[in-house]
Design a protein around this motif. Structure first.
Motif, short mmCIF file in Angstrom:
data_model
loop_
_atom_site.label_atom_id
_atom_site.label_comp_id
_atom_site.label_asym_id
_atom_site.label_seq_id
_atom_site.Cartn_x
_atom_site.Cartn_y
_atom_site.Cartn_z
N UNK A 48 0.84 -1.20 0.00
CA UNK A 48 0.00 0.00 0.00
C UNK A 48 0.88 1.24 0.00
N UNK A 49 0.55 2.19 -0.85
CA UNK A 49 1.25 3.48 -0.89
C UNK A 49 1.25 4.10 0.51
N UNK A 69 -1.69 7.42 -5.95
CA UNK A 69 -2.75 8.38 -5.65
C UNK A 69 -4.07 7.96 -6.28
N UNK A 70 -4.37 6.65 -6.24
CA UNK A 70 -5.63 6.14 -6.75
C UNK A 70 -5.71 5.94 -8.24
N UNK A 95 3.97 3.50 -3.94
CA UNK A 95 2.79 3.16 -4.74
C UNK A 95 2.11 1.93 -4.15
N UNK A 96 0.90 1.70 -4.58
CA UNK A 96 0.15 0.49 -4.22
C UNK A 96 0.30 -0.50 -5.35
N UNK A 97 0.48 -1.78 -5.01
CA UNK A 97 0.60 -2.84 -6.01
C UNK A 97 -0.49 -3.87 -5.77
N UNK A 98 -1.24 -4.15 -6.83
CA UNK A 98 -2.35 -5.10 -6.74
C UNK A 98 -2.18 -6.16 -7.83
#
Length: 157
Positions: A48-49, A69-70, A95-98
């Protein structure tokens, strides 16, 4: 969920990826030995960012969406490293990584990284030089569309 690879499968994978160019068999073995294969479930945020965390990862299989930022800003494909910035500077995740599908990651634990770095391990130093080159290439691409050329490759023991 895909089956986790053993150390021999990890070694074979490392031999094929650009991130490990210039590393000889012994050096690749040293790197393969410290990487921990883990599962990542589809659609569950892996990183998660803004979170803390010092581990870095190499994507072994699957595909990861990069979200800042989404907003989706990119994709990580097998053979690419991520999390290296937090591994090096201990700053929050950028950053967020999914995962876009069930994935397997190779985790580089900060304690193993720090121990190999303190020992001046040539395999780790070459790997990080390759990571640095990838980062410079990304920065050049973002700044002016240029691409960084490859660094000279020399086998390391």
């Amino acid at each position: 969920m895909p089956t986790l690879p053993d150390v021999n499968a990890v070694l074979a994978f490392l031999k094929r990826i650009d991130l490990c160019r210039g590393l000889n068999g012994q050096a690749l073995g040293e790197i393969a030995f410290i990487l921990l294969p883990i599962h990542a479930a589809e659609d569950e945020a892996l990183i998660e960012e803004g979170d803390s965390g010092r581990a870095a990862f190499i994507l072994y299989s699957g595909r990861l969406q990069v979200i800042k930022a989404g907003e989706a800003i990119g994709v990580i494909e097998p053979g690419e490293m991520f999390g290296e910035m937090s591994l090096l500077d201990a700053e929050p995740r950028s950053a967020t990584l999914v995962p876009q599908e069930p994935s397997i990651l190779l985790r580089l634990d900060p304690d193993s990284f720090d121990a190999m770095l303190a020992a001046g391990n040539a395999a780790l130093l070459r790997l990080m030089l390759n990571v640095l080159q990838q980062q410079v290439g990304r920065m050049r691409h973002l700044i002016d569309g240029r691409s960084a050329g490859p660094l000279p490759t020399t086998a390391v023991s």
